[in-house]
Structures are given as structure tokens and as C-alpha cells.
Design a protein around this motif. Sequence first.
Motif, PDB file in Angstrom:
ATOM      1  N   ASP A 184      -0.826   6.449   2.405  1.00  0.00           N
ATOM      2  CA  ASP A 184      -1.995   5.821   2.219  1.00  0.00           C
ATOM      3  C   ASP A 184      -3.393   7.152   1.636  1.00  0.00           C
ATOM      4  OD1 ASP A 184      -3.751   4.530   0.909  1.00  0.00           O
ATOM      5  OD2 ASP A 184      -4.453   3.087   2.807  1.00  0.00           O
ATOM      6  N   VAL A 226      -1.448   0.710  -5.673  1.00  0.00           N
ATOM      7  CA  VAL A 226      -1.006  -0.722  -5.009  1.00  0.00           C
ATOM      8  C   VAL A 226      -1.534  -1.452  -5.143  1.00  0.00           C
ATOM      9  CG1 VAL A 226      -3.307  -2.438  -2.957  1.00  0.00           C
ATOM     10  CG2 VAL A 226      -3.501  -0.004  -3.484  1.00  0.00           C
ATOM     11  N   VAL A 240       1.182  -1.143  -0.398  1.00  0.00           N
ATOM     12  CA  VAL A 240      -0.290  -0.064  -0.162  1.00  0.00           C
ATOM     13  C   VAL A 240       1.157   1.504  -0.442  1.00  0.00           C
ATOM     14  CG1 VAL A 240      -1.401   1.236   1.087  1.00  0.00           C
ATOM     15  CG2 VAL A 240      -1.547  -1.286   0.982  1.00  0.00           C
ATOM     16  N   THR A 270       4.847   0.182  -6.238  1.00  0.00           N
ATOM     17  CA  THR A 270       3.592   1.355  -4.821  1.00  0.00           C
ATOM     18  C   THR A 270       4.008   2.568  -4.457  1.00  0.00           C
ATOM     19  OG1 THR A 270       3.975  -0.637  -3.750  1.00  0.00           O
ATOM     20  CG2 THR A 270       3.714   0.033  -3.111  1.00  0.00           C
TER      21      THR A 270
END
Length: 695
Positions: free
Chosen positions: A465, A509, A461, A504
Motif C-alpha cells: 500500500d 482500493v 487495499v 486490487t
Amino acid sequence: MLRIALRAPMLAVLLALAAAPALAAAPFSMDDILSAPFVDDVTASPAGTMLVFTADERGRRNLYLDRGGRARRLTDYTRDDGQDLSQPRIAPNENAVAYVRGGGSNDRAEYPNPRNLPDPPRQNVWVIAATGGKPVRVGEGDSPAISPSGASIVWLLRGQPMIAALRATRGAVSIGKAKRLFTIRGDLGDPRWSPDGRRIAFTDSRGNHGYVVIYSLARTTLTYAAPNFANDSYAVWSPDGAQVAFVRQPGLREDFSAYADPTIEAPWSIWVADAATGTGHQLFTADAGMGSVYYETDSRSQLFWSKNGYIAFPWEKDGWRHLYAIRATGGAARLLTPGDGETETVTQTLDGARLVYTTNIGDIDRRHIASVPFAGGAPVQLTHGPHSQWQPSPMAGGALAFVDADYSHPPAVFVRGASGSVAAAGGPEVPRSFPARAVVEPQLVTFHSIDGLLLHAQLFVPNPDAGTHCAIIFDHGGSQRQMLPGFHYMEAYTNLYESNQYYTNHGCVVLSINYRSGIMYGHDFREAKNYGYLGGSEYQDVLAGAKYLQARSDVDAKRLGIYGLSYGGYLTALGLARNSDIFKAGVDMAGVHNWATLLDHDYGSKQGTPQQRKVAYDASPVAAIDTWRSPVFLSQGDDDRNVAFSQGVDLATRLRAKGVDVRELVFPNETHENLVYAHMLELYSRSADWLLKKL
């Protein structure tokens, strides 16, 4: 327990990294993330006081040597020339190291030449003094084996045995005139000197069968060990050199029916033969049913003969690849490594009393190292924690060398002392450009497939995020592989792990799925029904991964991509062909696209019935070409020794005729996984930037 006691320079660097705040989504380049050196082939000397290993530093492959201090570079290859370096072997007197430089030949007897040199390189065995200096060429070939006295070296040239005198002092080496040891009809492999140096055992492969053959240097005679209509391999000497043990498996049927159903064959067995006469007897036979098909470890040796009279071996009796032991005189086999999980790399301590092995028992998604006596008893776990460890190499005084890595620390060699303290062995430096503080820690996640099978995966992730992201499914190759939540013990998969970090870091993702037919989750998972050319059942795991991502609040379901290499390229192409509605773009590197023609290429026209061939075709991306609409980045080297280059040519031709957007990148004379670092960097950079733009 793993307790790292690092030397001062490395300790200072790690403390500085730990004290610094984690970087936000500062973009790094593909070259930055791929720049970490990859160490491999950790090998201790017979006496256990010297250690060598190989290192690949942006395509510059060299040997490193450690003799109780910091490892230093032993060879001096300075070019990214695509020539592999492998199979290090230390002379018993520790004065010299033999190794192989260059890759093996293809089915046209051509060695890899990815740099397109007018005078193609060859695969050669070399020897270098332990103090360094100029390497001495032993001869063309591979599989070097130095005699117990250190006075001779044997190697193989196109399956035939060669020998030369070896003279080594601490500062120099010299090689006598090479000559063929003997001539044989078969294709020899895996030369093994007897402990007294009087004989050499080989595996003799002959198509659908094979033997163990023993050559006596004093008598200049060949002895076959209990020859049979079977396939014999993996010879190991008894400690006194009087006997050899080996694994016997059924030979191949002419109609290749065992490929479709290997359980129809008789169970495998262990045989023991007299080294002088070849007279042998069956020591052990696997039970029918589960475990009746031999499942080898990734170790150089498969059988281990202890000094106290036990023979240890891998067996999948309970659905997991565990270690067992039986007395060399006969009796019942004893389970040594119980638990849900498997053993993978196995060796034994220098005193011959214990086995040392890597395993995922107790930590299903990682690798750790454990030890157990041949005679049985409770296994002792030597390492554990959030890192993974692999390639155990026992050393003198109860010490153990191994490789350690996690999600942000690339593979490095460490030595664990008998007391349990661990010190870095040294070796190649990690470049300052490597973005250790910018990578993310993969999350271990599980979800169920379409048919309810539990799947394990790693989720990457972006950091931080925030908002919704594009998302990518990564399909590993193999298919019998397992991705780890960090750097991998195979170089190609370490590079792909780094590629996942790049995606990433640039805003997507990434879900890396350990789909069915992968390893370390037991027999039924690895040998899943109808996988691959038998029906492509693992594709439902890819679809389950897509649904998992689409259900996440941080993922934009309309911006979902897919990529993979080799078998991962197959699943990528299958996703784009069957589900362009889900996968908006993909990167297919050296994938399989038509199982039916690939089976013809690998096994000949006898492979399968018409119905089986139809099943293989229906499991292929070309069978769903009419619904393929999404753009694809297609790449392959045309000296691919794993997947026929014609697979890529066929798919590209079909897609261009349909008007599908195809971006192509071909490397003449490159192999399956790109031996030249510059080629890999170009492929990974261009394909990733293309996919990110599409998403």
C-alpha cells in the motif's frame, strides 16, 4: 473447533505457500484469478457413507464422489458448454447417483443455449453408476427423487410427475420406460418419498395459491392436505410416514398489495395432515407483528421432523431468523439458536436427534457451523476462525461434510470426524496459475450511512500500500445477499470476489458494501424502509461508502469508480446517473434501470397505484438520466431470466442519444450470470481493463 488434518499432498502445498514470502503487486490475469474450481451441492447418501458434490472448473461441470478416500471425478464432461450440473441424489444402496444437466426453461419454454447450438440442448435427468462409466439418460426434466428401496426414480417434466424403474449394481445402471405418474392441473415441485416408499408428497403451485398433494402408489389416488384459500408448501414426512407437516402462507391478493406491505396479511402457520385422508389441523401459528411473514432458509427442507417427536422450523420472532422447535402433538415453540445473528442452511443428523446449521451468530460477517438438539439445550459450535464454512451434510458415525474457504483458499470439501479432526475430501485441483500468494486479505470495516445506519463492508487495499490509488465501490447483487471476507458459497459471488481481487491487484482500493436490504443483519436491515422500487433508500449507503473512500489518505478522490451485477448494476447505474461528479466511470452488468416497467414485466399492469409507480420511477436510474455524464461499460445476455433485456436496450438507447460514452458488450442467448466460462472471462476482463483505464 475446526482442526484441519490434511492429507500429505495438500499439506505440502499449503506449507510451501505459508513459507514463501507474500508477493508484492505482481499482476495476474483475470483468467488466473477466476481459474479456481467452485464446489457445490455437497450431498451425503441416506446411509451417510458416500459423498458427492459438483465442481465447476473453468466451465467444465462434473460430479465428484468420495467413499472414505480421496474424491474422484465421477462424470466426464470436458467442454465449456454452458450446461449447468446440479441436484445430485444418491441411491439408498449407494450404487448410483442421479443428477440434472442443463438449466431450466424461460417463460417461452426455452432451455438455455448460450453456445448458440443449432440443435438446442435440453434439461435432462441422468443416472450414473457409483463406479463411473457412461451416464444413462432418465428423461427430460428436473427434481429427481429416488425411492427408499432404490427401485424407482421420480422426476418432474414441466411441472408434471414422471416415473421409471431404476436398476443399479455397483458397476452399471439401467432405466425402465419412462411414463407419467399422473396428470394434474397445477405445477408440481419438490417430490418427497414417504419413508416406507408407499407415497410421494408434492408442492402443487397454482398461481396465487398452492397445495400439498400426496400420491399413493398402491391405490393410485391423489389426496390434498387440508386444502384452503392459501399457499401451502415445504412438506415433510413424519418418521413413520403417516403424516405430513407443511407451511401455510396467505395466498396472493389480486391487486398485489402485499408486495408493498406484506405485514397486512395473516401470519403464517404450520399444519399437520393425515397422509391417507388429508384431514389436517393447525399445529403452530406465528405471532402477529415481527416474524408474521415467513422467511425461509436457503435449505432444501424448511421443516424438520425428529424421531423423538419434535418439528423444527425457522422463525423471525425476535428480528433474527432463528430455529425453533415444537412438539408434533402441540405446545409452545422453543427457541433453539439464541443470539444476534441468523441461521441460514439447516439439516439434521442421520439419527434424527440434532439439527446442524450454518450461522453468523458470534461472527456477523462470516459463516460457521453449529449443532443443537431438537429438544433444546446449548448449541455446540463445530467450526470457527478466520475461514467460513457452509453446506453441512451429516454422515455416518457422527461425521460431517462441509465446504471451507477463506480469502486465499478457494472453496473445498472437508469431512469432520466425530472426534473433531478434519480431513480434506479431495476433489478438483486448484490450477498452479491461481495466484494464492498475490491476493490480499480483505479488511472488515464498518462506517455509518448518511442517515446513521451502521454498515459492514470489506476493504481491499493493494499490496504494498504505497502512494494514492484509484478506488472502486463494488455493489453486490440480490439485493438480499451478504458478501463475505473471502470466497462465497454462491458461484456468481465467488467470481465477483475474485474480480475485486483483480482490481486490487491492478492498483485500486475496492470497497465491497453490505448495504441495507442485504441479509444476515436482522429483519429491519433486510426489510429496510423504502428500498428498491419503494424509494431506493440503499443508495445513501453507496454514497456513504464513497465518502468513506474519499476520506482515506491512500485514495485519490478524483479517481473513484463503481461496478456491480444485477441489483449491483442498478446501484451502479443510479450512482452514475445521480452523481457523475463522484463516480467517474462504472461497469453496469445486467442492471435494473426502470423499476416501473420492470414491475409491469414481472407482476402485470395491476402493480401499484399511480403514486406508487411514480415512486418506483423516481428510484430508477432513468429518472436522473439528464445528469448522467460519466462513461459506462454496459453488458447483458439477451436470454436473461432475472432482468429483462429490454432494461439494457432502453438505457443504452437513452445514453447514446445524450452522447454519453457507452461501451457495450452483448451475449446473444446468454443468461443473467453467464453460463459459459469464456463469456464470463471476456466480460470481466474487458470491463475491468476498461474501468482501470478510465480511472
